[in-house]
Design an enzyme around this catalytic site. Structure first.
Site, PDB file in Angstrom:
ATOM      1  N   PHE A  80       0.857  -1.192   0.000  1.00 30.33           N
ATOM      2  CA  PHE A  80       0.000   0.000   0.000  1.00 30.33           C
ATOM      3  C   PHE A  80       0.888   1.235   0.000  1.00 30.33           C
ATOM      4  O   PHE A  80       1.635   1.477   0.936  1.00 30.33           O
ATOM      5  CB  PHE A  80      -0.953   0.057   1.205  1.00 30.33           C
ATOM      6  CG  PHE A  80      -1.850   1.262   1.125  1.00 30.33           C
ATOM      7  CD1 PHE A  80      -3.028   1.229   0.397  1.00 30.33           C
ATOM      8  CD2 PHE A  80      -1.481   2.472   1.721  1.00 30.33           C
ATOM      9  CE1 PHE A  80      -3.837   2.364   0.264  1.00 30.33           C
ATOM     10  CE2 PHE A  80      -2.285   3.610   1.594  1.00 30.33           C
ATOM     11  CZ  PHE A  80      -3.457   3.548   0.871  1.00 30.33           C
ATOM     12  N   ASP A 136       9.377   3.029   2.035  1.00 30.62           N
ATOM     13  CA  ASP A 136       8.171   3.796   2.339  1.00 30.62           C
ATOM     14  C   ASP A 136       7.864   3.615   3.832  1.00 30.62           C
ATOM     15  O   ASP A 136       7.307   2.598   4.237  1.00 30.62           O
ATOM     16  CB  ASP A 136       6.996   3.327   1.469  1.00 30.62           C
ATOM     17  CG  ASP A 136       5.704   4.109   1.771  1.00 30.62           C
ATOM     18  OD1 ASP A 136       5.666   4.826   2.790  1.00 30.62           O
ATOM     19  OD2 ASP A 136       4.748   3.977   0.983  1.00 30.62           O
ATOM     20  N   LYS A 158       2.281  11.098   7.167  1.00 29.67           N
ATOM     21  CA  LYS A 158       1.442  10.837   8.337  1.00 29.67           C
ATOM     22  C   LYS A 158       1.915  11.592   9.593  1.00 29.67           C
ATOM     23  O   LYS A 158       1.631  12.764   9.716  1.00 29.67           O
ATOM     24  CB  LYS A 158       1.311   9.328   8.546  1.00 29.67           C
ATOM     25  CG  LYS A 158       0.470   8.695   7.414  1.00 29.67           C
ATOM     26  CD  LYS A 158      -0.122   7.349   7.758  1.00 29.67           C
ATOM     27  CE  LYS A 158      -1.197   6.961   6.746  1.00 29.67           C
ATOM     28  NZ  LYS A 158      -0.780   6.024   5.714  1.00 29.67           N
TER      29      LYS A 158
END
Ligand SMILES: *Cc1c(COP(=O)(O)O)cnc(C)c1O
Length: 405
Positions: free
Chosen positions: A147, A232, A261
Site C-alpha cells: 500500500f 516507504d 502521516k
C-alpha cells in the site's frame, strides 16, 4: 472543554453525510467532535480510547501541547509563501529531518501519496542521468500486497483489485514480486531497474513483518545491482515500531526514505522524500514542485515533530509498551485471536472468523469505548498514540478480550 460547534446529533450528522459526501469510505458510526491525547469525544460527549491514531498520523496523540503551540506561534506570523520565495522555517526543518534520518536532503511535500509519486520521479530521473538507463525504459520493483497510496500511478502497481478496478489505463514501468522473498527480488532486478520500493512493514496488508534479514538482504542486493532502495516509512516510521525508522531494526540505511502521516503531527499534511545528495540532487528548478510543500506552517509543525523524536522518548515508549501489547495479545491466542503480528505499538490481529469479522469486532469495541480499524476481512489493526499509558493499553486489551468472549 469548549462549547460544541453543532447542535446536531451523531445520527443526524451521519445521515447528513450520505447524499453529499463521496462514499469512498465506510466509517464506523461515531462522530468525533473533540479530542485530547489518547481520547476522542463524540457529539454526545461519549469518550473513546483511540487505538488507531489516524493510521499513525497521530503518533504523538491528539493536540500534543508542543505541536499545538508550534502551530499557534506560526499561525500568528506566517502561513504560506509558495516556493517562489524562501521562508524562514524551511531550512531548519530540512536540516533537522535529515539529521534525524541520517540522510542529506529533503524534498518537502504534503500527502503520503505525493511523497511516493515524488520518489518515483526522482528514482526514474536518477536512473536516466546517473545509472544510464535508456530513455523511458526505467523499471521499479515493488512488492505484492503493497500500500503506497491512491493516485493513478500508485494504484497501477497495487495488487488490491478494489483499489484498481475501473481506474485504468495504468502507468507502466513496475514489476511486482512477492514480499519477503529475496530470490524473487533478485530475479526481477535487472539493468533497467531504477529502484526497489518497499514498506519495511506492510501496514495496510495487516502489519506484515518480513523475516529477519530480509531488509538487510534488500539493502545488499540493491547495492550490488546498482539500484536504489526506497523505504516507504509513511506508516512504519517516526517512532511507531520502537525506533525512529523501522529499517533501523536491521541496521539498514536506504537510499531514499518516504515519510508522511505523523510528520504533520496530526495538524497539517506534511510529507517528505529524504535521500542522499547524489540522489535527490538530480532535481533542478522547474522539474518538480508543490504549491503547499515546504510551507512555513508545515515546516514549523514538522520541526516540532522532529524535536519530539530527537528526545527518543516516543521510540522508547513504543518499545516498552510494545511488550505489554504483545503480552496481552498472546494471552488472547486461541480465545478469539488466531494469530497476530506486532512490533512496537503496532499490531495486526487476526480474528477467528467464528467470533466475527474485523468490522464486527470494530463495532463491538466501539460500544466498549475503543476505536480500531479492520483490514482484509478478519484482521484488526492496533496503533494507539505513542503517548498511551500502560493502564490505557491494558484497558483496550481487556475490552478486546470482552468482545471476543
Ligand atoms: C498512508 C500511506 C500512504 C499514503 O499516504 P496518504 O497521506 O494517505 O496519501 C503511503 N504509504 C504508506 C505505507 C501508507 O501507510
Amino acid at each position: 472543554m469548549t462549547a460544541p460547534v453543532t447542535t446536531r446529533s451523531s445520527a443526524d450528522l451521519i445521515r447528513a453525510e450520505e447524499p453529499v459526501v463521496a462514499h469512498n469510505y465506510h466509517p464506523l458510526p461515531v462522530v468525533v467532535a473533540r479530542a485530547e491525547g489518547t481520547w476522542v469525544e463524540d457529539v454526545e460527549g461519549r469518550r473513546y480510547l483511540d487505538m488507531l491514531a489516524g493510521y499513525s498520523a497521530l503518533n504523538f496523540g491528539h493536540r500534543h501541547p508542543a505541536l499545538i503551540e508550534a502551530a499557534h506561534r506560526q499561525l500568528d506570523r506566517l502561513t504560506l509563501t509558495s516556493r517562489a520565495f524562501h521562508n524562514d522555517r524551511l531550512a531548519e526543518f530540512a536540516e533537522r529531518l535529515a539529521a534525524l534520518t541520517g540522510l542529506d536532503m529533503v524534498l518537502p511535500m504534503n500527502t503520503g501519496a505525493e511523497a511516493v509519486e515524488s520518489g518515483i520521479k526522482v528514482a526514474r530521473k536518477w536512473a536516466y542521468e546517473v545509472k544510464g538507463v535508456p530513455a523511458d525504459k526505467a523499471t521499479i520493483v515493488v512488492a505484492a500486497e503493497n500500500f503506497h497510496g491512491r493516485t493513478t500511478t500508485i494504484v497501477s502497481f497495487s495488487t488490491d483489485e478494489t483499489a484498481r478496478q475501473g481506474f485504468g489505463p495504468f502507468t507502466p514501468g513496475f514489476r511486482i514480486v512477492p514480499y519477503n522473498d529475496l530470490a524473487a527480488l533478485e530475479a526481477a532486478v535487472d539493468e533497467t531497474t531504477a529502484a526497489v520500493l518497499l514498506e519495511p512493514i506492510q501496514g495496510e496488508a495487516g502489519v506484515v513483518i518480513p523475516d529477519n534479514g530480509y531488509l538487510a538482504g534488500v539493502r545488499e542486493l540493491t547495492r550490488r545491482k546498482g539500484c536504489l532502495f526506497i523505504a516507504d516509512e509513511i506508516q512504519s516510521g517516526l517512532g511507531r515500531t520502537g525506533r525512529t525508522l523501522a529499517v533501523e531494526h536491521e541496521g539498514v540505511v536506504p537510499d531514499m526514505l518516504l515519510l508522511g502521516k505523523a510528520l504533520g503531527g496530526g495538524i497539517v499534511p506534511v510529507s517528505a522524500v529524504v535521500a542522499r545528495r547524489d540522489v535527490l540532487g538530480v532535481l533542478r528548478p522547474g522539474e518538480h514542485g508543490s504549491t503547499f510543500g515546504g510551507n512555513p506552517l508545515s515546516a514549523a509543525v514538522g520541526t516540532a515533530v522532529v524535536e519530539l523524536l530527537e528526545t527518543g522518548e516516543f521510540q522508547r515508549r513504543a518499545a516498552e509498551l510494545g511488550v505489554v501489547l504483545r503480552g496481552g495479545l498472546s494471552a488472547l491466542l486461541g480465545k478469539g485471536v488466531v494469530g497476530f503480528r506486532a512490533r512496537g505499538l503496532w499490531a495486526g490481529v487476526d480474528i477467528d472468523p467464528e467470533v466475527g469479522t474485523g468490522r464486527e469486532i470494530g463495532e463491538r469495541l466501539l460500544r466498549e469505548g475503543v476505536l480500531v480499524k479492520d483490514t482484509h476481512g478478519s484482521t484488526i489493526r492496533l496503533a494507539p498514540p505513542l503517548t498511551i499509558t500502560s493502564e490505557e493499553l491494558e484497558a483496550a486489551l481487556e475490552a478486546l478480550q470482552k468482545v471476543l468472549a
